[in-house]
Structures are given as structure tokens and as C-alpha cells.
Design a protein around this motif. Structure first.
Motif, PDB file in Angstrom:
ATOM      1  N   GLY A  91       0.807  -1.215   0.000  1.00 30.89           N
ATOM      2  CA  GLY A  91       0.000   0.000   0.000  1.00 30.89           C
ATOM      3  C   GLY A  91       0.836   1.260   0.000  1.00 30.89           C
ATOM      4  N   VAL A  92       1.827   1.309  -0.877  1.00 28.80           N
ATOM      5  CA  VAL A  92       2.798   2.407  -0.862  1.00 28.80           C
ATOM      6  C   VAL A  92       2.226   3.654  -1.520  1.00 28.80           C
ATOM      7  N   GLY A  93       2.524   4.806  -0.904  1.00 23.12           N
ATOM      8  CA  GLY A  93       2.182   6.097  -1.476  1.00 23.12           C
ATOM      9  C   GLY A  93       3.334   7.055  -1.293  1.00 23.12           C
ATOM     10  N   VAL A  94       3.090   8.324  -1.495  1.00 24.70           N
ATOM     11  CA  VAL A  94       4.155   9.313  -1.448  1.00 24.70           C
ATOM     12  C   VAL A  94       4.829   9.364  -0.079  1.00 24.70           C
ATOM     13  N   THR A 115       1.509  -1.457  -4.617  1.00 25.14           N
ATOM     14  CA  THR A 115       0.358  -0.613  -4.341  1.00 25.14           C
ATOM     15  C   THR A 115      -0.657  -0.794  -5.456  1.00 25.14           C
ATOM     16  N   LEU A 116      -1.811  -0.187  -5.302  1.00 26.58           N
ATOM     17  CA  LEU A 116      -2.834  -0.260  -6.335  1.00 26.58           C
ATOM     18  C   LEU A 116      -2.458   0.633  -7.513  1.00 26.58           C
ATOM     19  N   ALA A 117      -2.792   0.163  -8.697  1.00 27.53           N
ATOM     20  CA  ALA A 117      -2.582   0.997  -9.890  1.00 27.53           C
ATOM     21  C   ALA A 117      -3.489   2.217  -9.806  1.00 27.53           C
ATOM     22  N   ARG A 145       1.260  -4.734  -9.502  1.00 25.61           N
ATOM     23  CA  ARG A 145       0.676  -6.065  -9.640  1.00 25.61           C
ATOM     24  C   ARG A 145       0.134  -6.531  -8.293  1.00 25.61           C
ATOM     25  N   ALA A 146      -0.650  -7.615  -8.327  1.00 22.97           N
ATOM     26  CA  ALA A 146      -1.115  -8.207  -7.075  1.00 22.97           C
ATOM     27  C   ALA A 146       0.086  -8.713  -6.282  1.00 22.97           C
ATOM     28  N   GLU A 151       7.664 -11.841  -6.884  1.00 20.96           N
ATOM     29  CA  GLU A 151       8.616 -12.877  -6.498  1.00 20.96           C
ATOM     30  C   GLU A 151       8.547 -13.096  -4.994  1.00 20.96           C
ATOM     31  N   HIS A 152       8.566 -14.361  -4.579  1.00 18.55           N
ATOM     32  CA  HIS A 152       8.517 -14.659  -3.144  1.00 18.55           C
ATOM     33  C   HIS A 152       9.905 -14.445  -2.549  1.00 18.55           C
ATOM     34  N   VAL A 153      10.032 -13.406  -1.757  1.00 22.74           N
ATOM     35  CA  VAL A 153      11.288 -13.079  -1.093  1.00 22.74           C
ATOM     36  C   VAL A 153      11.059 -13.162   0.409  1.00 22.74           C
ATOM     37  N   GLU A 154      11.922 -13.880   1.116  1.00 22.55           N
ATOM     38  CA  GLU A 154      11.810 -13.934   2.564  1.00 22.55           C
ATOM     39  C   GLU A 154      12.289 -12.611   3.147  1.00 22.55           C
ATOM     40  N   CYS A 155      11.419 -11.978   3.919  1.00 19.10           N
ATOM     41  CA  CYS A 155      11.689 -10.637   4.440  1.00 19.10           C
ATOM     42  C   CYS A 155      11.738 -10.656   5.963  1.00 19.10           C
TER      43      CYS A 155
END
Length: 293
Positions: A91-94, A115-117, A145-146, A151-155
Motif C-alpha cells: 500500500g505504498v504512497g508518497v 500498491t494499487l494501480a 501487480r497483485a 517474487e517470493h522473497v523472505e523478508c
């Protein structure tokens, strides 16, 4: 690594100057974000965030307040996160831009952001490409994208702030979480199912003892999803306010059920010790259009 926000920046209109230039990574971060602040079409962003008259919502003082709030979180990151790890931002924004840049350029961490397009995402990508070309440094891309398609990255860090409380993406759940007029049952069920799916996908990517930033409004629904995976979301004892909406953002630890958070700070300022940022219109429930962060 220690960041003192009082020494870190000297702010001038649309210009940032590093006052402590000893660290090359910090200097790169400062230069990159200064370019972003100059490049972004703040007037266009104002129209996206506010219905009706919007001039001044992202005025110089408001942008500076947003920057200052981000630096507080960045200082926490420097103490809580390990260089070379990986973070997921949903959900990234400015408001998240300086955080993405700090993790990537200062802490040398891998950053996935989604984030959403829409118009805001398009403006952030336009600015990213322009800044990237000017400074010659690859900058984090915000995907539209959804999440499940990434890519599945372990965070070891999840930023999930004012996402399922967003009034545009989750209108019924927004009303419930903020204690507004009772939503109708069917839309609430649909919003809740969509939110649980998104949270579950995010948590699947987190390793043991990951740091999780989320709002107090979203904590319960996230904690339930963690419990379904045999984990506990142990909350920190204090919170910082988000840059635009002013929601309390609480650092949590994702641990085995019953293990507790254990040693580690994971606290930040108490809400009583920190003033709400004045970027935008803020307050619980958000600006007029209720945009997140």
C-alpha cells in the motif's frame, strides 16, 4: 548507525542540504530524496488526496512535516533492522518514498513495494524514472501487480500501514475500524475476506522475529492472521504517527505463539511524547478523501 534529525537536514524551499556529509550512503539518500521532492507534481497529488479545494495540502510546510515524520521512522529502522536484509511494503504512497530510499540506499536492503494501480502510482513511477536518470542510481520500483504475483522473497520487515483501513479500497472495513457509521453486512464480509487474504500473503513472506509496522486500527485483524499461522504479533509499547493521516503506527515482532517479543527496543516514541505531523489534513479518518498514510 545513529541519525539525529536535528542535524540531518537543513530544509529550504524545494531543496534539502545534508548538514552531516560524512556518510556517503546517507549523502546518496539525501540527494535522491531531494530530487524526488523537486520532481514530484505536488499540485497533482493534492488533487488526488483531497476532494474540493486542495491548494496547500502538500505545501512546503506540509512536505517538510512529512519528511520529518519519515526521518523519525528511518532512525528507528537504523536501530532495528540489519543491513542487507529485505523489506516488504504494502500500500505504498508518497509518504513511504523516503523510507524505501533509506532502506535501499543507506542500509543496503532489498525492498519490495506494491500498491494499487492509479494516478498516484503513475506519478511516483514517472518521478522515479526521472530522478533515477538524473542521479544515476537504481531506485526501488513500486509494483502495481497483485502481491501474490511478486517474487517470493523472505523478508524480515513488513510495512503495512493504513492499507485495509483505506476508505477507497476497503470502504466497509474502513467504517468499522474507525468506528464510523455501521457498514452493511455483505460489503463488510467481502472487505474482511479481501483484507485477510492480503495480510495472509504478506505474512507468508516474513521470517521468524520479523519487524512489522502497522496501525493500531489494523493490528487486531493482522494479529488474527498471524495466529492462524501459529505466530503472535507482539506489539511495541509505543507508536509514532503516520506522516499524512496521523494514524498511530506501532512496531511489532512476529514470533512463535507464546514466545513474546523478547529483547529489543521496538518502541519508538510514545504517542504522548510526539506531536502529530501536520502534513496534509491528518487526523483519525484521514483527509477529506481519506487517502492512506
Amino acid at each position: 548507525m545513529c541519525i539525529d534529525r536535528r542535524r540531518f537536514w537543513r530544509a529550504e524551499p524545494r531543496t534539502l542540504r545534508l548538514t552531516d556529509p560524512d556518510s556517503e550512503p546517507v549523502a546518496r539518500f539525501a540527494a535522491a530524496y531531494a530530487e524526488f521532492e523537486s520532481e514530484l507534481d505536488w499540485a497533482a497529488l493534492e488533487r488526488l488526496y483531497v476532494e474540493g479545494p486542495s491548494q496547500g495540502f502538500f505545501g512546503p510546510e506540509q512536505v517538510a512535516a512529512q519528511r520529518d515524520a519519515a526521518l523519525l521512522f528511518a532512525a528507528d529502522f537504523a536501530e532495528e533492522l540489519k543491513p542487507g536484509g529485505a523489506s516488504l511494503y504494502v500500500g505504498v504512497g508518497v509518504a513511504e518514498l523516503p523510507l524505501l530510499l533509506f532502506e535501499r540506499l543507506v542500509m543496503d536492503r532489498r525492498v519490495q513495494a506494491v500498491t494499487l494501480a492509479g494516478a498516484e502510482a503513475s506519478e511516483l513511477e514517472r518521478a522515479r524514472l526521472a530522478v533515477q536518470e538524473r542521479i544515476g542510481i537504481e531506485l526501488p520500483k513500486i509494483e502495481t501487480r497483485a502481491l501474490a504475483e511478486l517474487e517470493h522473497v523472505e523478508c524480515d520487515h513488513l510495512w503495512f500501514v493504513s492499507v485495509v483501513s483505506d476508505p477507497l479500497a476497503f470502504p466497509a472495513l474502513h467504517r468499522k475500524l474507525y468506528g464510523l457509521a455501521a457498514p452493511k453486512a455483505k460489503p463488510l464480509v467481502a472487505d474482511t475476506a479481501k483484507a485477510e487474504e492480503l495480510i495472509a500473503e504478506a505474512l507468508r513472506r516474513m521470517v521468524e522475529r520479523s519487524l512489522v509496522h502497522t496501525t493500531d486500527e489494523e493490528y487486531e485483524i493482522m494479529a488474527v492472521q498471524a495466529g492462524r499461522r501459529g505466530r503472535e504479533l507482539a506489539p511495541g509499547s509505543s507508536a509514532r504517527y503516520s506522516a499524512i493521516v496521523g494514524d498511530p503506527v506501532r512496531p511489532c515482532r512476529l514470533v512463535k505463539m507464546g514466545a513474546g517479543a523478547g529483547p529489543g527496543r521496538s518502541q519508538g516514541f510514545t504517542e504522548e511524547d510526539e506531536e502529530r505531523p501536520q502534513a496534509g489534513g491528518g487526523g483519525r479518518g484521514g483527509p477529506p478523501r481519506g487517502k492512506r498514510r
